[in-house]
Design a protein around this motif. Structure first.
Motif, mmCIF file in Angstrom:
data_model
loop_
_atom_site.group_PDB
_atom_site.id
_atom_site.type_symbol
_atom_site.label_atom_id
_atom_site.label_comp_id
_atom_site.label_asym_id
_atom_site.label_seq_id
_atom_site.Cartn_x
_atom_site.Cartn_y
_atom_site.Cartn_z
ATOM 1 N N SER A 120 0.837 -1.210 0.000
ATOM 2 C CA SER A 120 0.000 0.000 0.000
ATOM 3 C C SER A 120 0.867 1.255 0.000
ATOM 4 C CB SER A 120 -0.929 0.006 1.221
ATOM 5 O OG SER A 120 -1.845 -1.062 1.168
ATOM 6 N N ALA A 121 1.929 1.249 0.816
ATOM 7 C CA ALA A 121 2.838 2.391 0.867
ATOM 8 C C ALA A 121 3.573 2.556 -0.461
ATOM 9 C CB ALA A 121 3.837 2.216 2.008
ATOM 10 N N GLU A 122 3.983 1.441 -1.071
ATOM 11 C CA GLU A 122 4.667 1.498 -2.368
ATOM 12 C C GLU A 122 3.739 2.063 -3.442
ATOM 13 O OE1 GLU A 122 5.959 -2.451 -3.109
ATOM 14 O OE2 GLU A 122 7.533 -2.429 -1.587
ATOM 15 N N THR A 123 2.480 1.637 -3.418
ATOM 16 C CA THR A 123 1.506 2.148 -4.380
ATOM 17 C C THR A 123 1.303 3.647 -4.216
ATOM 18 O OG1 THR A 123 0.353 0.025 -4.448
ATOM 19 C CG2 THR A 123 -0.862 1.949 -5.217
ATOM 20 N N ALA A 124 1.234 4.102 -2.974
ATOM 21 C CA ALA A 124 1.063 5.527 -2.709
ATOM 22 C C ALA A 124 2.252 6.323 -3.248
ATOM 23 C CB ALA A 124 0.890 5.776 -1.211
ATOM 24 N N GLU A 125 3.454 5.796 -3.071
ATOM 25 C CA GLU A 125 4.655 6.466 -3.572
ATOM 26 C C GLU A 125 4.630 6.544 -5.102
ATOM 27 O OE1 GLU A 125 7.114 8.038 -2.267
ATOM 28 O OE2 GLU A 125 6.719 7.692 -0.139
ATOM 29 N N LEU A 126 4.214 5.450 -5.755
ATOM 30 C CA LEU A 126 4.131 5.446 -7.212
ATOM 31 C C LEU A 126 3.106 6.459 -7.713
ATOM 32 C CD1 LEU A 126 4.326 1.614 -7.980
ATOM 33 C CD2 LEU A 126 6.071 3.335 -8.441
ATOM 34 N N HIS A 127 1.973 6.527 -7.018
ATOM 35 C CA HIS A 127 0.950 7.499 -7.400
ATOM 36 C C HIS A 127 1.464 8.929 -7.232
ATOM 37 C CE1 HIS A 127 -2.589 4.479 -6.747
ATOM 38 N NE2 HIS A 127 -1.983 4.330 -7.901
ATOM 39 N N LYS A 128 2.261 9.158 -6.190
ATOM 40 C CA LYS A 128 2.826 10.487 -5.973
ATOM 41 C C LYS A 128 3.779 10.853 -7.108
ATOM 42 C CE LYS A 128 5.457 13.224 -2.624
ATOM 43 N NZ LYS A 128 6.143 13.229 -1.306
ATOM 44 N N LYS A 129 4.628 9.910 -7.500
ATOM 45 C CA LYS A 129 5.546 10.162 -8.616
ATOM 46 C C LYS A 129 4.771 10.418 -9.912
ATOM 47 C CE LYS A 129 9.378 7.443 -6.702
ATOM 48 N NZ LYS A 129 10.229 6.235 -6.859
ATOM 49 N N SER A 130 3.676 9.679 -10.084
ATOM 50 C CA SER A 130 2.834 9.884 -11.269
ATOM 51 C C SER A 130 2.235 11.281 -11.274
ATOM 52 C CB SER A 130 1.726 8.832 -11.309
ATOM 53 O OG SER A 130 0.852 9.059 -12.389
ATOM 54 N N ASP A 131 1.783 11.761 -10.115
ATOM 55 C CA ASP A 131 1.220 13.104 -10.014
ATOM 56 C C ASP A 131 2.275 14.169 -10.324
ATOM 57 O OD1 ASP A 131 -1.274 12.177 -9.408
ATOM 58 O OD2 ASP A 131 -1.138 12.523 -7.251
ATOM 59 N N ILE A 132 3.502 13.927 -9.852
ATOM 60 C CA ILE A 132 4.593 14.861 -10.148
ATOM 61 C C ILE A 132 4.839 14.912 -11.657
ATOM 62 C CG2 ILE A 132 7.074 15.252 -9.888
ATOM 63 C CD1 ILE A 132 6.841 14.099 -7.057
ATOM 64 N N ALA A 133 4.812 13.731 -12.284
ATOM 65 C CA ALA A 133 5.006 13.668 -13.736
ATOM 66 C C ALA A 133 3.893 14.405 -14.474
ATOM 67 C CB ALA A 133 5.072 12.214 -14.192
ATOM 68 N N VAL A 134 2.661 14.276 -13.990
ATOM 69 C CA VAL A 134 1.532 14.978 -14.610
ATOM 70 C C VAL A 134 1.739 16.486 -14.525
ATOM 71 C CG1 VAL A 134 -0.925 15.511 -14.344
ATOM 72 C CG2 VAL A 134 -0.155 13.147 -14.260
ATOM 73 N N GLY A 135 2.145 16.963 -13.341
ATOM 74 C CA GLY A 135 2.404 18.392 -13.175
ATOM 75 C C GLY A 135 3.520 18.878 -14.086
ATOM 76 N N ASN A 136 4.578 18.072 -14.206
ATOM 77 C CA ASN A 136 5.676 18.432 -15.106
ATOM 78 C C ASN A 136 5.208 18.464 -16.561
ATOM 79 O OD1 ASN A 136 7.398 18.600 -12.932
ATOM 80 N ND2 ASN A 136 8.261 16.557 -13.206
ATOM 81 N N GLY A 137 4.302 17.545 -16.900
ATOM 82 C CA GLY A 137 3.764 17.522 -18.263
ATOM 83 C C GLY A 137 3.016 18.804 -18.594
ATOM 84 N N TYR A 138 2.192 19.277 -17.644
ATOM 85 C CA TYR A 138 1.485 20.540 -17.849
ATOM 86 C C TYR A 138 2.480 21.683 -18.023
ATOM 87 C CZ TYR A 138 -2.816 18.207 -16.323
ATOM 88 O OH TYR A 138 -3.889 17.369 -16.206
ATOM 89 N N SER A 139 3.525 21.699 -17.215
ATOM 90 C CA SER A 139 4.542 22.749 -17.280
ATOM 91 C C SER A 139 5.258 22.745 -18.628
ATOM 92 C CB SER A 139 5.559 22.557 -16.152
ATOM 93 O OG SER A 139 6.542 23.564 -16.175
ATOM 94 N N GLU A 140 5.587 21.549 -19.116
ATOM 95 C CA GLU A 140 6.256 21.435 -20.416
ATOM 96 C C GLU A 140 5.340 21.915 -21.543
ATOM 97 O OE1 GLU A 140 7.358 17.358 -20.578
ATOM 98 O OE2 GLU A 140 8.809 17.537 -18.940
#
Length: 475
Positions: free
Chosen positions: A125-145
């Motif tokens: 569960s903790a690993e999944t949460a970390e992966l989701h957080k990294k995915s959200d960071i990637a989404v934000g970076n995508g908007y910025s790009e």
């Protein structure tokens, strides 16, 4: 000098075309469906083909024992299928070598706080949460790009537009290039929307992560409390069994001296049998609750764990936030309300984008309706959150009152049993009446344990509802 300037302009126009194409591809979903020029190789196979490919028409290929290895060319079938008879793949022994369950260790002592910490830092569960957080960071970076690409393309288009047409290379049309860029999504309004989504993603990545951690904590608390409740139920069942066994012993002694009948003994024996059955059932439930808990924390399912908290300690130290304060906390923190407010801002931009259209045109009216619906959703979300908070507050009060009522009922039942025991010893009451009061005490204890469990869960639910919540949202 003029030749050098034209070359510079031409280079700029090529960069614009490249940037526009790059932006357009951000909205294209590419799916790799076919890989060509790749063969499938099975090491240690029985049949090897190093020359031409095997082509089968209207037939099937059957393999026994061995595999088929191809080098260079692939295997193609026309109209036919590849058929295997019986089992296609046979695996004997262990299917996955080296996969072993967690090791059982010495007895662990674990508080609720420690269990929550483990769940938030280790396990799937903790690993999944970390992966989701990294995915959200990637989404934000995508908007910025995307914002950056739009800005660069607009700057280059503005540069070309400022150059006299007589100085532009042949075939370079800034108007046509601007139109193509706009079709690809290069516009001021798109940039505003991407900026809004970028800022929202950046500001709510941690909120999303916290919401997922809250859900992990809620799951941990729920299973921990289930173990505590099952543990209490088993202890209560054992106490009841001991009481019934002592009653049977007393009834048998009185029967032996002629004070009671065979019927009284049979009633008492039946009560002992029911108590023994309740102990077995409670023990099974406790074992299952513990195995579920161990699984959730990544322990060996048979791991011995001593649970150091009790339901009484959890509920007795609870502080209840006033409803009005809790509502304000929720309106400030709940992530789904933030998402609804973002939608309003986006639709405001989209409506501004069509302000040049006639007010009675379909385009303008649809944009206006979309904004109104987004505003209504945000307004409804505010009301729903307030309803949710106030309902949870009332539930907490109800569960707290239920605990107090359960305590009073247990006190009443215990006193009734004591008095019945005295009258029974004097021969003023029957064995059946005594057994009935003992059952009442047993049920009252179970009722109190369950009331404590429900109160503890209601408290945590009320607490989580005042923060970001327990549900992540798409960014």
């Amino acid at each position: 000098m003029k030749k050098k300037y034209i070359c510079m302009v031409l280079a700029a126009s090529l960069v614009v075309g490249s940037a526009t194409f790059a932006f357009a591809t951000t909205n294209t979903e590419t799916k790799a469906a076919v890989t060509t020029g790749t063969s499938v190789t099975a090491t240690g196979a029985a049949v090897s083909n190093t020359q031409a490919a095997d082509t089968v028409t209207n037939g099937a290929v059957t393999t026994s024992s061995g595999s088929i290895t191809t080098t260079g060319s692939g295997v193609s079938t026309t109209d036919g299928a590849v058929t295997t008879t019986d089992a296609a793949v046979n695996a004997s022994g262990t299917a996955l070598e080296g996969v072993v369950p967690p090791e059982k260790t010495d007895t662990k002592k674990l508080s609720l706080e420690e269990a929550i910490k483990i769940m938030k830092t280790t396990g799937t569960s903790a690993e999944t949460a970390e992966l989701h957080k990294k995915s959200d960071i990637a989404v934000g970076n995508g908007y910025s790009e995307t914002v950056s690409k739009i800005k660069k393309t607009q700057d280059k288009l503005d540069f070309l537009d400022s150059i006299p047409s007589s100085m532009l290379p042949a075939g370079v049309d800034p108007v046509e290039m601007a139109y193509e860029a706009q079709v690809a999504g290069v516009s001021s309004n798109n940039k505003k929307i991407m900026q809004l989504r970028r800022d929202f993603a950046r500001n709510n990545t941690e909120n999303n992560y916290q919401a997922e951690l809250n859900q992990i904590e809620a799951d941990t608390i729920s299973i921990y409390y289930k173990v505590l409740l099952a543990q209490d139920n088993l202890n209560i069942a054992k106490e009841n069994l001991a009481t019934q066994q002592q009653t049977l012993k007393n009834v048998q002694a009185k029967k032996d001296v002629g004070l009671l009948s065979k019927k009284d003994v049979l009633q008492s024996q039946s009560a002992v049998a029911d108590a023994e059955s309740a102990v077995r059932s409670a023990d099974t439930q406790l074992k299952y609750a513990k195995m579920s808990f161990n699984y959730l924390l990544g322990y060996n399912v048979q791991q011995d764990v001593v649970f150091t908290d009790t339901l009484n300690t959890v509920t007795s130290a609870a502080a209840i936030t006033p409803a009005d304060t809790a509502v304000q906390n929720a309106l400030n923190n709940r992530i789904e309300l933030k998402g609804a407010n973002l939608a309003v801002k986006v639709y405001e931009v989209l409506l501004a984008d069509v302000k040049a259209y006639p007010k009675n045109s379909s385009t303008y009216l649809n944009a206006e309706i979309n904004l109104a619906e987004a505003q209504k959703t945000a307004k409804d979300a505010t009301s729903k959150i307030e309803i949710d908070i106030r309902n949870k507050y009332d539930l907490v009060q109800d569960k707290k009152a239920a605990v107090e009522a359960a305590k009073e009922l247990l006190t009443y039942a215990t006193e009734g049993e004591r008095l019945m025991q005295l009258t029974n010893e004097e021969g003023l009451s029957t064995v059946e009446e005594l057994l009935a009061t003992q059952v009442s005490v047993y049920k009252a204890k179970l009722n109190l344990a369950n009331a404590n469990s429900e109160y503890a869960l209601a408290l945590k639910s009320y607490e989580f509802a005042q923060g970001v919540g327990t549900t992540r949202i798409p960014l």
